[in-house]
Design an enzyme around this catalytic site. Structure first.
Site, PDB file in Angstrom:
ATOM      1  N   GLU A  66      16.576 -15.570  22.969  1.00 42.03           N
ATOM      2  CA  GLU A  66      17.937 -14.998  22.978  1.00 42.03           C
ATOM      3  C   GLU A  66      19.039 -16.029  22.723  1.00 42.03           C
ATOM      4  O   GLU A  66      19.984 -16.157  23.511  1.00 42.03           O
ATOM      5  CB  GLU A  66      18.162 -14.249  24.303  1.00 42.03           C
ATOM      6  CG  GLU A  66      17.136 -13.136  24.485  1.00 42.03           C
ATOM      7  CD  GLU A  66      17.208 -12.423  25.837  1.00 42.03           C
ATOM      8  OE1 GLU A  66      18.119 -12.712  26.624  1.00 42.03           O
ATOM      9  OE2 GLU A  66      16.340 -11.569  26.095  1.00 42.03           O
ATOM     10  N   ASN A 103      12.972 -15.839  19.528  1.00 43.52           N
ATOM     11  CA  ASN A 103      12.842 -14.442  19.968  1.00 43.52           C
ATOM     12  C   ASN A 103      14.221 -13.930  20.384  1.00 43.52           C
ATOM     13  O   ASN A 103      14.981 -14.643  21.041  1.00 43.52           O
ATOM     14  CB  ASN A 103      11.892 -14.446  21.180  1.00 43.52           C
ATOM     15  CG  ASN A 103      11.420 -13.084  21.614  1.00 43.52           C
ATOM     16  OD1 ASN A 103      10.958 -12.292  20.793  1.00 43.52           O
ATOM     17  ND2 ASN A 103      11.513 -12.797  22.910  1.00 43.52           N
ATOM     18  N   ASP A 106      10.125  -1.264  24.050  1.00 42.63           N
ATOM     19  CA  ASP A 106      10.209  -0.085  24.908  1.00 42.63           C
ATOM     20  C   ASP A 106      11.381   0.764  24.420  1.00 42.63           C
ATOM     21  O   ASP A 106      12.228   0.290  23.662  1.00 42.63           O
ATOM     22  CB  ASP A 106      10.274  -0.405  26.410  1.00 42.63           C
ATOM     23  CG  ASP A 106      11.378  -1.358  26.814  1.00 42.63           C
ATOM     24  OD1 ASP A 106      12.321  -1.574  26.027  1.00 42.63           O
ATOM     25  OD2 ASP A 106      11.304  -1.898  27.945  1.00 42.63           O
ATOM     26  N   HIS A 138      13.977  -3.665  22.430  1.00 41.24           N
ATOM     27  CA  HIS A 138      14.313  -2.827  23.590  1.00 41.24           C
ATOM     28  C   HIS A 138      15.240  -1.723  23.065  1.00 41.24           C
ATOM     29  O   HIS A 138      16.444  -1.920  22.939  1.00 41.24           O
ATOM     30  CB  HIS A 138      15.002  -3.658  24.675  1.00 41.24           C
ATOM     31  CG  HIS A 138      14.086  -4.642  25.314  1.00 41.24           C
ATOM     32  ND1 HIS A 138      13.013  -4.248  26.101  1.00 41.24           N
ATOM     33  CD2 HIS A 138      14.044  -5.996  25.271  1.00 41.24           C
ATOM     34  CE1 HIS A 138      12.370  -5.332  26.526  1.00 41.24           C
ATOM     35  NE2 HIS A 138      12.962  -6.399  26.036  1.00 41.24           N
ATOM     36  N   GLU A 193       8.685  -7.027  22.575  1.00 44.04           N
ATOM     37  CA  GLU A 193       9.001  -6.444  23.892  1.00 44.04           C
ATOM     38  C   GLU A 193       9.351  -4.957  23.761  1.00 44.04           C
ATOM     39  O   GLU A 193      10.290  -4.465  24.388  1.00 44.04           O
ATOM     40  CB  GLU A 193      10.180  -7.205  24.530  1.00 44.04           C
ATOM     41  CG  GLU A 193       9.946  -8.695  24.635  1.00 44.04           C
ATOM     42  CD  GLU A 193      11.051  -9.460  25.358  1.00 44.04           C
ATOM     43  OE1 GLU A 193      11.900  -8.828  26.019  1.00 44.04           O
ATOM     44  OE2 GLU A 193      11.058 -10.699  25.257  1.00 44.04           O
TER      45      GLU A 193
HETATM   46  O1  9MR Z   1      10.634  -7.947  32.482  1.00 41.02           O
HETATM   47  C1  9MR Z   1      11.441  -8.958  33.003  1.00 41.02           C
HETATM   48  C2  9MR Z   1      11.963  -8.515  34.368  1.00 41.02           C
HETATM   49  O2  9MR Z   1      10.898  -8.352  35.270  1.00 41.02           O
HETATM   50  C3  9MR Z   1      12.948  -9.525  34.872  1.00 41.02           C
HETATM   51  O3  9MR Z   1      13.523  -9.048  36.066  1.00 41.02           O
HETATM   52  C4  9MR Z   1      14.008  -9.758  33.816  1.00 41.02           C
HETATM   53  C5  9MR Z   1      15.007 -10.776  34.290  1.00 41.02           C
HETATM   54  O4  9MR Z   1      15.825 -11.201  33.276  1.00 41.02           O
HETATM   55  O5  9MR Z   1      13.413 -10.206  32.626  1.00 41.02           O
HETATM   56  C6  9MR Z   1      12.601  -9.229  32.090  1.00 41.02           C
HETATM   57  O6  9MR Z   1      12.140  -9.609  30.825  1.00 41.02           O
HETATM   58  C7  9MR Z   1      13.126  -9.857  29.820  1.00 41.02           C
HETATM   59  C8  9MR Z   1      12.552 -10.866  28.869  1.00 41.02           C
HETATM   60  O7  9MR Z   1      12.174 -12.006  29.569  1.00 41.02           O
HETATM   61  C9  9MR Z   1      13.527 -11.215  27.776  1.00 41.02           C
HETATM   62  N1  9MR Z   1      13.991 -10.056  27.096  1.00 41.02           N
HETATM   63  C10 9MR Z   1      14.505  -9.001  27.947  1.00 41.02           C
HETATM   64  C11 9MR Z   1      13.470  -8.619  28.991  1.00 41.02           C
HETATM   65  C12 9MR Z   1      13.963  -7.443  29.816  1.00 41.02           C
HETATM   66  O8  9MR Z   1      15.062  -7.811  30.566  1.00 41.02           O
END
Ligand code: 9MR
Length: 510
Positions: free
Chosen positions: A165, A206, A273, A242, A271
């Site tokens: 990011e 990413n 969803d 997402h 990722e």
């Molecule tokens: O799935 C992850 C969640 O359990 C955490 O609380 C969250 C915290 O930032 O991060 C989530 O994963 C993220 C990923 O690392 C980067 N892209 C966005 C994802 C969803 O927030």
């Protein structure tokens, strides 16, 4: 020629064939938690297409036996959702703890899965000590972190999200302790450190909202182009994906993937969803299915797209509800681990044979009625209906219709209108474009599309009352128009073309 491609046959990829798949799968699952079915797994289907199909997971989920049964069987790749992030692996400077990540790599080894490492450098889930470092200390701390972690996971992690990011929505670089200390050079430095630690791992950048063409993906494209020019080790771009049913599908996802591929990079959906406002209903789940399906189709259409990872496979362990209150139901299986329509959509997109007696090719037909008795006046008023004559549902977002006419003299600009449709005119799009080259009776066409919706087997869109005029309101002479007939009630119209995903599914072009 601006005419679209001729449909080459092949299987339909509509969510309905899918429903058949759901039922088949559901049958094997009745009466208990989800377990591996005798049907090919998602990963087996993907492997047959030269791709992997993976899921995120997390340590706390691995004590759920019904969950791990599916995680270990359906998926050929896993990504730790949290366990390899900086706050977990180096909570105190120089004190590394890979216990949680090791549990994930152990699980993967036992189940023959590859692991995507997530993530070495990210502004979030970063222990506070990093942000408190004097600027000159940030680079050595970042390089140490990458070196320790990527070295630890050598041979276990096949691909790393080295930097996660890096961009703001407008394509500017996101501020972070790394960017603040090193400017955008931190990205090349991070990639070089990762490559030095594990020369075999595939190295990725990413981000989210880079799935379609737009300012943010343009920024990623410019960045990776520059990195490649400078010889920085970089193997791919991860598109998080997402998505949400209340927002449009990413614009030109396939073309966007292809432009990265054309630079010689791999692309991965990392990722995936598709969330929705709760409660879920049939319509939202149908839209969700088409989003999942279209992502998989986009990946399969781009040779360098290596695979798709869902950001966990069940609503039971989704990150969405806690981050977007009131939203959820984003995954392929529900909270009880039972398949949702989107699962069957993905399976169909991955090429699962339709064992439900489907029709083979997508079969749509156009019916037409002339709603305008005057041959010479200043408007053309076609009435259209589309009927699904096949055995699989068709996503209307994939469908366009063309009605050809002649513009005569006068303005070359047009206004188009949908006056009425049971679908709701707000879901119907229309435009006029010039034919290139012009054919007899067909120097222009009215093109109709749909913003949403799905047409079940046997279903009709119902009437779509269309109207167009030139912006100077000069007259047409419709007598020679290619697609026009004098029909006053709906009849099959072979001179109106219907396209699915840009391929001709009905009618004869001029
Ligand atoms: O799935 C992850 C969640 O359990 C955490 O609380 C969250 C915290 O930032 O991060 C989530 O994963 C993220 C990923 O690392 C980067 N892209 C966005 C994802 C969803 O927030």
């Amino acid at each position: 020629m601006d005419l679209m491609k001729r449909r080459s046959g092949g299987r339909p990829a509509g969510p309905h064939a899918l429903l058949i798949g759901v039922l088949a799968l559901g049958t094997t699952l009745l009466g208990g938690p989800a377990v591996a079915s005798p049907a090919p797994t998602l990963h087996e289907l993907a492997s047959a297409q030269g791709r992997y199909f993976g899921s995120a997971t997390d340590n706390s989920e691995l004590s759920d036996a019904a969950y791990t049964a599916v995680l270990g069987s359906e998926f050929g790749q896993i990504t730790p959702g949290n366990s390899m992030k900086w706050d977990t692996t180096e909570p105190v400077r120089g004190r590394f703890d890979f216990t949680k990540g090791d549990v994930i790599t152990d699980f993967a080894r036992e189940h023959g899965q590859s692991v995507r490492g997530h993530t070495l450098v990210w502004h979030s889930q970063l222990p506070s000590w990093v942000g408190a470092l004097p600027q000159a200390e940030v680079e050595p701390a970042m390089v140490d972190h990458i070196t320790e972690e990527a070295t630890h996971y050598r041979g276990e992690v096949t691909a790393w999200d080295v930097v996660n990011e890096p961009f703001n929505e407008d394509g500017t670089f996101r501020s972070s302790p790394f960017h603040d200390a090193m400017g955008s050079d931190y990205i090349a430095t991070a990639l070089r450190a990762a490559h030095a630690a594990d020369p075999e791992a595939k190295l990725y950048l990413n981000d989210y909202n880079i799935e379609g063409l737009g300012a943010k993906s343009d920024a990623m494209y410019a960045l990776v182009s520059e990195l490649l020019d400078e010889g920085v080790p970089l193997d791919g771009v991860g598109m998080q994906a997402h998505l949400a049913v209340q927002y449009g599908f990413p614009y030109e996802m396939r073309a966007n993937m292809q432009r990265f591929a054309d630079l010689g990079l791999d692309v991965a959906v990392t990722e995936l969803d598709v969330r929705m406002q709760l409660p879920a209903d049939t319509a939202k789940l149908a839209t969700q299915s088409t989003y999942y399906q279209r992502v998989v189709e986009a990946c399969l259409a781009v040779r360098r797209c290596v695979g798709v990872t869902v950001w966990d496979w069940t609503d039971k362990y989704s990150w969405v509800p806690s981050t977007f209150p009131g939203q959820g139901a984003a995954n392929l299986y529900d909270e009880s681990l039972l398949p949702k329509p989107a699962l069957a959509a993905v399976r169909t997109a991955l090429g699962e044979e339709d064992d439900g007696g489907g029709s083979g090719g997508t079969t749509l037909k156009a019916l037409y009625r002339n709603n305008d008795s005057a041959v010479r006046d200043n408007q053309i008023k076609p009435g259209l209906q589309l009927v699904n004559t096949g055995g699989a549902a068709v996503s209307l977002q994939d469908v366009t219709v063309r009605y050809w006419f002649t513009g005569e003299n006068g303005a070359s600009t047009y206004s188009t209108w949908c006056d009425w449709s049971p679908l709701g005119c707000s879901t119907v799009t229309s435009r006029v474009a010039g034919s290139d080259p012009a054919a007899a009776g067909a120097d222009h066409f009215l093109e109709v599309g749909f913003r949403s919706g799905s047409l079940a087997p046997g279903a009709s869109t119902g009437e779509i009352q269309l109207r167009l005029n030139k912006t100077d309101w000069s007259n047409f002479d419709e007598s020679d128009d290619y697609s026009r007939t004098g029909a006053t009630s709906y009849a099959d119209a072979t001179k109106i073309a219907v396209y699915v995903d840009g391929e001709l599914a009905w009618g004869v072009e001029p």
